[in-house]
Design a protein around this motif. Structure first.
Motif, PDB file in Angstrom:
ATOM      1  N   TYR A  52       0.548   7.526 -10.375  1.00  0.00           N
ATOM      2  CA  TYR A  52       1.017   6.200 -10.789  1.00  0.00           C
ATOM      3  C   TYR A  52       2.206   5.743  -9.945  1.00  0.00           C
ATOM      4  N   GLY A  53       3.084   6.649  -9.608  1.00  0.00           N
ATOM      5  CA  GLY A  53       4.245   6.315  -8.775  1.00  0.00           C
ATOM      6  C   GLY A  53       3.840   5.870  -7.383  1.00  0.00           C
ATOM      7  N   ILE A  62       0.925   4.572  -6.503  1.00  0.00           N
ATOM      8  CA  ILE A  62       0.269   3.273  -6.640  1.00  0.00           C
ATOM      9  C   ILE A  62       1.306   2.172  -6.842  1.00  0.00           C
ATOM     10  N   THR A  63       2.334   2.446  -7.637  1.00  0.00           N
ATOM     11  CA  THR A  63       3.392   1.465  -7.864  1.00  0.00           C
ATOM     12  C   THR A  63       4.132   1.148  -6.573  1.00  0.00           C
ATOM     13  N   LEU A  64       4.465   2.153  -5.789  1.00  0.00           N
ATOM     14  CA  LEU A  64       5.163   1.925  -4.524  1.00  0.00           C
ATOM     15  C   LEU A  64       4.302   1.132  -3.545  1.00  0.00           C
ATOM     16  N   THR A  86       2.066  -1.008  -4.344  1.00  0.00           N
ATOM     17  CA  THR A  86       1.926  -2.364  -4.873  1.00  0.00           C
ATOM     18  C   THR A  86       3.199  -3.175  -4.669  1.00  0.00           C
ATOM     19  N   VAL A  87       4.340  -2.581  -4.831  1.00  0.00           N
ATOM     20  CA  VAL A  87       5.616  -3.289  -4.749  1.00  0.00           C
ATOM     21  C   VAL A  87       6.067  -3.484  -3.308  1.00  0.00           C
ATOM     22  N   ARG A  88       5.680  -2.616  -2.418  1.00  0.00           N
ATOM     23  CA  ARG A  88       6.148  -2.664  -1.031  1.00  0.00           C
ATOM     24  C   ARG A  88       5.835  -3.987  -0.337  1.00  0.00           C
ATOM     25  N   LYS A 138       5.568  -6.961  -1.509  1.00  0.00           N
ATOM     26  CA  LYS A 138       6.406  -8.019  -2.066  1.00  0.00           C
ATOM     27  C   LYS A 138       7.829  -7.930  -1.526  1.00  0.00           C
TER      28      LYS A 138
END
Length: 81
Positions: A18-19, A21-23, A25-27, A29
């Protein structure tokens, strides 16, 4: 299996996934260029868009012009030309 192995398999590995995938996704932006907001100064040259570049010529036809004499085009919703 020990308690430590169980926690690693069922808690830390999914949290790590999950971490990541989150990184990912946020990168994008965070690295995006600034967007235009209403009210800001527009710093680019105006561009006219036309789907038909040949239609940009000075010879524009308007609906007020009379139809060509001897025209046989019928047209209509059925497409009878």
């Amino acid at each position: 299996m020990t308690i430590v192995e169980t926690v690693l398999v069922f808690a830390l590995i999914p949290l790590a996934i999950y971490g990541v995938i989150t990184l990912l996704t946020v990168r994008p932006k965070a690295t995006r260029i600034p967007r235009y907001r209403p009210g800001q100064e527009w710093g680019y040259a105006p561009v006219w868009w036309s789907a038909n570049p040949a239609g940009l010529s000075a010879e524009h036809h308007t609906a007020a012009e009379p139809a060509a004499a001897g025209s046989t085009a019928k047209g209509g919703a059925r497409g009878n030309w």
